[in-house]
Every structure is written in C-alpha cells, then in structure tokens.
Design a protein around this motif. Structure first.
Motif, PDB file in Angstrom:
ATOM      1  N   TRP A 146       0.835  -1.198   0.000  1.00 34.64           N
ATOM      2  CA  TRP A 146       0.000   0.000   0.000  1.00 34.64           C
ATOM      3  C   TRP A 146       0.869   1.246   0.000  1.00 34.64           C
ATOM      4  CZ3 TRP A 146      -4.926  -0.769  -0.985  1.00 34.64           C
ATOM      5  CH2 TRP A 146      -5.527  -1.983  -0.615  1.00 34.64           C
ATOM      6  N   ARG A 147       0.563   2.180  -0.895  1.00 37.02           N
ATOM      7  CA  ARG A 147       1.270   3.460  -0.966  1.00 37.02           C
ATOM      8  C   ARG A 147       0.279   4.567  -1.253  1.00 37.02           C
ATOM      9  NH1 ARG A 147       6.002   2.599  -5.333  1.00 37.02           N
ATOM     10  NH2 ARG A 147       4.295   1.614  -6.472  1.00 37.02           N
ATOM     11  N   GLY A 148       0.683   5.802  -0.929  1.00 38.01           N
ATOM     12  CA  GLY A 148      -0.127   6.925  -1.356  1.00 38.01           C
ATOM     13  C   GLY A 148      -0.078   7.047  -2.875  1.00 38.01           C
ATOM     14  N   TRP A 149      -1.088   7.726  -3.435  1.00 41.05           N
ATOM     15  CA  TRP A 149      -1.145   7.861  -4.891  1.00 41.05           C
ATOM     16  C   TRP A 149       0.055   8.631  -5.441  1.00 41.05           C
ATOM     17  CZ3 TRP A 149      -3.224   5.634  -8.852  1.00 41.05           C
ATOM     18  CH2 TRP A 149      -4.408   4.898  -8.709  1.00 41.05           C
ATOM     19  N   ARG A 150       0.627   9.528  -4.650  1.00 37.43           N
ATOM     20  CA  ARG A 150       1.767  10.287  -5.162  1.00 37.43           C
ATOM     21  C   ARG A 150       2.959   9.374  -5.426  1.00 37.43           C
ATOM     22  NH1 ARG A 150       4.917  15.381  -2.237  1.00 37.43           N
ATOM     23  NH2 ARG A 150       6.138  15.974  -4.069  1.00 37.43           N
ATOM     24  N   ALA A 151       3.311   8.548  -4.447  1.00 41.52           N
ATOM     25  CA  ALA A 151       4.442   7.637  -4.625  1.00 41.52           C
ATOM     26  C   ALA A 151       4.141   6.583  -5.690  1.00 41.52           C
ATOM     27  CB  ALA A 151       4.787   6.971  -3.297  1.00 41.52           C
ATOM     28  N   ALA A 152       2.912   6.068  -5.703  1.00 37.18           N
ATOM     29  CA  ALA A 152       2.556   5.041  -6.674  1.00 37.18           C
ATOM     30  C   ALA A 152       2.612   5.582  -8.101  1.00 37.18           C
ATOM     31  CB  ALA A 152       1.157   4.517  -6.370  1.00 37.18           C
ATOM     32  N   THR A 153       2.122   6.812  -8.298  1.00 31.24           N
ATOM     33  CA  THR A 153       2.149   7.423  -9.630  1.00 31.24           C
ATOM     34  C   THR A 153       3.570   7.732 -10.065  1.00 31.24           C
ATOM     35  OG1 THR A 153      -0.035   8.389  -9.267  1.00 31.24           O
ATOM     36  CG2 THR A 153       1.316   9.371 -11.000  1.00 31.24           C
ATOM     37  N   GLU A 154       4.383   8.233  -9.146  1.00 31.00           N
ATOM     38  CA  GLU A 154       5.773   8.543  -9.468  1.00 31.00           C
ATOM     39  C   GLU A 154       6.489   7.308 -10.013  1.00 31.00           C
ATOM     40  OE1 GLU A 154       8.960  11.113  -9.843  1.00 31.00           O
ATOM     41  OE2 GLU A 154       7.097  11.705  -8.880  1.00 31.00           O
ATOM     42  N   ALA A 155       6.321   6.173  -9.353  1.00 35.96           N
ATOM     43  CA  ALA A 155       6.970   4.948  -9.793  1.00 35.96           C
ATOM     44  C   ALA A 155       6.393   4.458 -11.116  1.00 35.96           C
ATOM     45  CB  ALA A 155       6.821   3.871  -8.715  1.00 35.96           C
ATOM     46  N   ALA A 156       5.057   4.530 -11.247  1.00 35.92           N
ATOM     47  CA  ALA A 156       4.401   3.996 -12.443  1.00 35.92           C
ATOM     48  C   ALA A 156       4.712   4.799 -13.698  1.00 35.92           C
ATOM     49  CB  ALA A 156       2.888   3.939 -12.220  1.00 35.92           C
ATOM     50  N   LEU A 157       4.872   6.104 -13.558  1.00 34.91           N
ATOM     51  CA  LEU A 157       5.091   6.952 -14.729  1.00 34.91           C
ATOM     52  C   LEU A 157       6.557   7.188 -15.031  1.00 34.91           C
ATOM     53  CD1 LEU A 157       2.340   9.719 -14.349  1.00 34.91           C
ATOM     54  CD2 LEU A 157       2.198   7.497 -15.497  1.00 34.91           C
ATOM     55  N   TYR A 158       7.374   7.360 -13.989  1.00 31.87           N
ATOM     56  CA  TYR A 158       8.737   7.839 -14.214  1.00 31.87           C
ATOM     57  C   TYR A 158       9.833   6.939 -13.681  1.00 31.87           C
ATOM     58  CZ  TYR A 158       5.488  11.656 -14.518  1.00 31.87           C
ATOM     59  OH  TYR A 158       4.399  12.415 -14.819  1.00 31.87           O
ATOM     60  N   LEU A 183      -6.060  10.151   3.606  1.00 31.48           N
ATOM     61  CA  LEU A 183      -5.313   9.847   2.398  1.00 31.48           C
ATOM     62  C   LEU A 183      -5.774   8.518   1.824  1.00 31.48           C
ATOM     63  CD1 LEU A 183      -1.727  10.883   3.529  1.00 31.48           C
ATOM     64  CD2 LEU A 183      -3.132  12.010   1.798  1.00 31.48           C
ATOM     65  N   VAL A 184      -5.827   8.426   0.502  1.00 27.76           N
ATOM     66  CA  VAL A 184      -6.175   7.184  -0.177  1.00 27.76           C
ATOM     67  C   VAL A 184      -4.885   6.446  -0.499  1.00 27.76           C
ATOM     68  CG1 VAL A 184      -7.283   6.160  -2.185  1.00 27.76           C
ATOM     69  CG2 VAL A 184      -8.266   8.216  -1.146  1.00 27.76           C
ATOM     70  N   LEU A 185      -4.792   5.188  -0.058  1.00 27.55           N
ATOM     71  CA  LEU A 185      -3.658   4.342  -0.370  1.00 27.55           C
ATOM     72  C   LEU A 185      -4.047   3.388  -1.497  1.00 27.55           C
ATOM     73  CD1 LEU A 185      -2.411   3.442   3.242  1.00 27.55           C
ATOM     74  CD2 LEU A 185      -1.864   5.446   1.824  1.00 27.55           C
ATOM     75  N   VAL A 186      -3.054   2.942  -2.271  1.00 33.35           N
ATOM     76  CA  VAL A 186      -3.338   2.133  -3.449  1.00 33.35           C
ATOM     77  C   VAL A 186      -2.260   1.068  -3.616  1.00 33.35           C
ATOM     78  CG1 VAL A 186      -2.104   3.717  -5.002  1.00 33.35           C
ATOM     79  CG2 VAL A 186      -3.916   2.245  -5.923  1.00 33.35           C
ATOM     80  N   ARG A 187      -2.658  -0.079  -4.126  1.00 33.28           N
ATOM     81  CA  ARG A 187      -1.719  -1.125  -4.516  1.00 33.28           C
ATOM     82  C   ARG A 187      -1.412  -0.991  -6.001  1.00 33.28           C
ATOM     83  NH1 ARG A 187      -4.373  -6.440  -1.599  1.00 33.28           N
ATOM     84  NH2 ARG A 187      -3.122  -6.422   0.312  1.00 33.28           N
ATOM     85  N   GLN A 188      -0.422  -1.752  -6.456  1.00 36.35           N
ATOM     86  CA  GLN A 188      -0.025  -1.688  -7.855  1.00 36.35           C
ATOM     87  C   GLN A 188      -1.140  -2.138  -8.785  1.00 36.35           C
ATOM     88  OE1 GLN A 188       3.370  -4.150  -9.017  1.00 36.35           O
ATOM     89  NE2 GLN A 188       4.117  -2.509 -10.331  1.00 36.35           N
TER      90      GLN A 188
END
Length: 392
Positions: free
Chosen positions: A29-41, A172-177
């Motif tokens: 589980w991660r916040g959307w900011r960290a998850a998006t950072e990894a997924a996009l960049y 905060l909304v947390l998200v999995r991959q």
C-alpha cells in the motif's frame, strides 16, 4: 494526458502527512503520489516507453500545426514586450518527443528565429534526428528570457488523493499496484492546510479531492526559472468555483480512458487546480521582480508554505486564467470557414482553408480542447496577451 514530462523533477516533501507510512506500508500500500511517481517515471515507467506519449493519446500539439503557430505568435509578443533581446528563449516543458518546440521554431519569422534558442525539457532520452538547435534537458534552465510553455505537464505531476470517511474525516487514499484502494491516515499538516484553502471537503462520506500542493510547488519552481518573460501552463483544469465532488483521477491507454492502475501500463492523470498554481506562481514572480529591483540574486523556485494563503502575495493583476478557446482567439486562431466563393475561384486554396478551419475548430471546441485552462504568468514584463477584461 500530457506531451511528456519533467514530473520526476518535482521530488521533495510537500509537507505534512506520514510520508514513510504511505510510501512503504505493508502489503504494497502506498499513497497515490508515490505510486504514480513509480508507475510513470520509474524504471520501465509509462513515460520512458519507446512509443512516447503520442502512442497513447492526442494533444493539441498533435492535433494541428496551428497550435505551434499560435504559440510562436505568443513568443513574438513576449519578444516585443522584452524589447527584442539578443537571445530569446523558448522552453517546452514536458516536451514529449520535441514536437512543440520544433513546430514553434519553424513558425517564427526569420528575424525572430535567428535570435531564438529552443529548449526541450523531458525525462526521456533525446529523440534521434531532433533539430540540433534544440537543447535537450531534464530540468528547465535558469535565467530564462522569453517564454516557458508547459502543455499538459501539471496534470501528470503526482499528488495525493483524499477521501472523506464515514466519520466525516478526510483521509489519504492508499493504493496497490493493481489499483486496489483503501483509506490511510487523516490528512494533516501542509496538505490539510492546502485542502482547507483550495478544496475544502464537506463531511460527507465518499467525497474526494486531489491535493494539488506538489503541482503548486512544481509551477513555482518553473516560474522561478524565468528571469524575464512569460510562463504558461495549459491543462485540464478547475477552479474553486467548480471543484469536482469526487475528483478527476483517471488513466489513459492506447487512446482510451481507463481505470488509473499504477503498474506502468497507462498514464495516470488528474485535472489541475490552476487557481492554486497561479497564487503560488505569483509569489515566485513577485520575489523575482523585487530581487531584480534590489539587484540581488535569488534561489529560483524557493517559496514558503504560506505563499498560497489568501492575500499572501496580494492581488494578482498580471495572472490570467482563461480557456484555450479564448487564448487561441486572442492569438488570431478563429476557425471560421472560408467563403464559399473561393471554391469556384481557387478550389485548392478553398480545400486548404477548409482543412485549416476544421483544425482550428477542434483546438477551440466547446466540450473538447477549447475547454482547457491556460494560466499565463508574466515575470518583469507587461502582459503580452489578454485585455483587462480577462485578468484574474
């Protein structure tokens, strides 16, 4: 959506709420900011893939060369406001494969083109065959004299998402991959202050907001690179008068909107609170002008957490928020159909004019590209575009 990205240059804490937990919680589980950072960049991320953004969606840049031509006219107006400097900079933020900067340089009058310096800011590698006049960078250069143009950049700056729980608390909304979500800790610190100022959430379960603080910081940093000239952000946008009650987070893949799954397979984007970005950017622009008046150097992009508080930088007489439709009309892009009589006197010219009118209509369409928001922030020059009636 986006033309490309420098979003990886916006790292650093936005301040405020349990970053360690949201970035490394058990179970992936991660916040959307960290998850998006990894997924996009991150390694193998969406924006590092070889097909580039144009392989998945079509922006104004890809829709018609008329867009680049209009931006070139804006650069010429900035040039006039600057007094026609010996070197005129054009910086294309989130440059994708360099389509916009290439088109702008090609559309400039010869006298302006001879003084123009083109910069493409992008995390991906420099495309093969790109015009040698274009400097390829991973971050905007300092000391820009000219126009910094960010087309669909801010919507892909990663941010946190908040949702109101059953008790009326914004968490905060947390998200999995795989895109599965759950609620995390309550929003606190600078992020809570941002929500209170720019996107207050009523205590109604299920309401959501995207916390735009990282975008404010990214925009302020970009404006801080402009020594004299104009910074422009063009994006899907909303303002405090009409925030969407459930947010706008979404994904795009192969030309279609899809669920935002942070596994690198799709773009992850959310509309931009451009009014908040304008307030933060105004502080940076004002700091730049005051430092220049005192003959002092400044640390580009430095801002204080309180800069987005009401009245922190006074009124914003030079910041403009307007639609793409109005901006392009002000730059001479009308989209009017050619007179029918031309079809009989010069059929080829009529067909060319008809095609151009169709492209202009797409760029300015209600319910489409014409609804994009434009934020125009001058630094040390009179505003080169809009009349007083459109000032923010």
């Amino acid at each position: 959506m986006t033309d490309g990205t420098t979003r990886g240059t916006t790292s650093g804490s936005a301040g405020g709420t349990g970053g360690a937990e949201r970035d490394s919680a058990p179970g992936g589980w991660r916040g959307w900011r960290a998850a998006t950072e990894a997924a996009l960049y991150g390694p193998g991320g969406f924006y590092r893939r070889p097909e580039g953004p144009a392989g998945h969606f079509r922006t104004s840049v890809h829709a018609s060369p008329l867009f680049a031509a209009a931006v070139a006219r804006l650069l010429c107006r900035v040039d006039e406001a600057l007094g026609r400097p010996a070197a005129l900079d054009f910086v294309d933020m989130a440059a994708g494969r360099g389509e916009l900067v290439t088109g702008v340089l090609a559309a400039l009058p010869d006298e302006v083109a001879a003084r123009a310096r083109g910069y493409a800011v992008e995390v991906a590698a420099r495309p093969v065959g790109l015009d040698e006049r274009i400097t390829w960078l991973s971050a905007p250069p300092a000391g820009i004299t000219g126009l910094l143009f960010a087309n669909e950049w801010l919507d892909d700056v990663p941010l946190e998402v908040a949702e109101v729980d059953h008790a009326g608390v914004a968490r905060l909304v947390l998200v999995r991959q795989d895109g599965t979500e759950r609620l995390g800790e309550p929003v606190a610190g600078a992020e809570a202050a941002w929500l209170a100022r720019w996107w207050p959430l009523p205590p109604e379960e299920g309401l959501r907001a995207e916390i735009g603080l990282p975008r404010d910081t990214a925009w302020a940093s970009a404006v801080g690179c402009v020594e004299r000239g104009l910074a422009v952000a063009v994006d899907y946008a909303h303002t405090a008068r009409a925030r969407p009650p459930f947010g706008t987070l979404t994904g795009f893949r192969e030309g279609r909107e899809t669920a935002p799954v942070p596994d690198g397979s799709c773009d992850i984007t959310a509309h931009v609170a451009l009014d908040a970005c304008a307030a933060r950017g105004a502080c940076t622009a004002r700091d730049a002008e005051e430092a220049r008046d005192r003959g002092e150097a400044r640390d580009t992009g430095e801002t204080r957490d309180g800069d987005t508080a009401p009245g922190a930088c006074g009124a914003l007489p030079d910041a403009l928020l307007l639609s793409q439709r109005d901006a392009l009309h002000a730059l001479g892009l009308a989209g009017a159909r050619p007179p029918l009589a031309l079809a009989s006197t010069d059929p080829q010219a009529y067909l060319r004019a008809l095609a151009s009118a169709g492209e202009a209509a797409e760029l300015t369409a209600v319910g489409g590209l014409g609804d994009f928001g434009w934020l125009l922030q001058p630094v040390g020059i009179p505003h080169p575009l809009a009349p007083d009636s459109t000032r923010a």
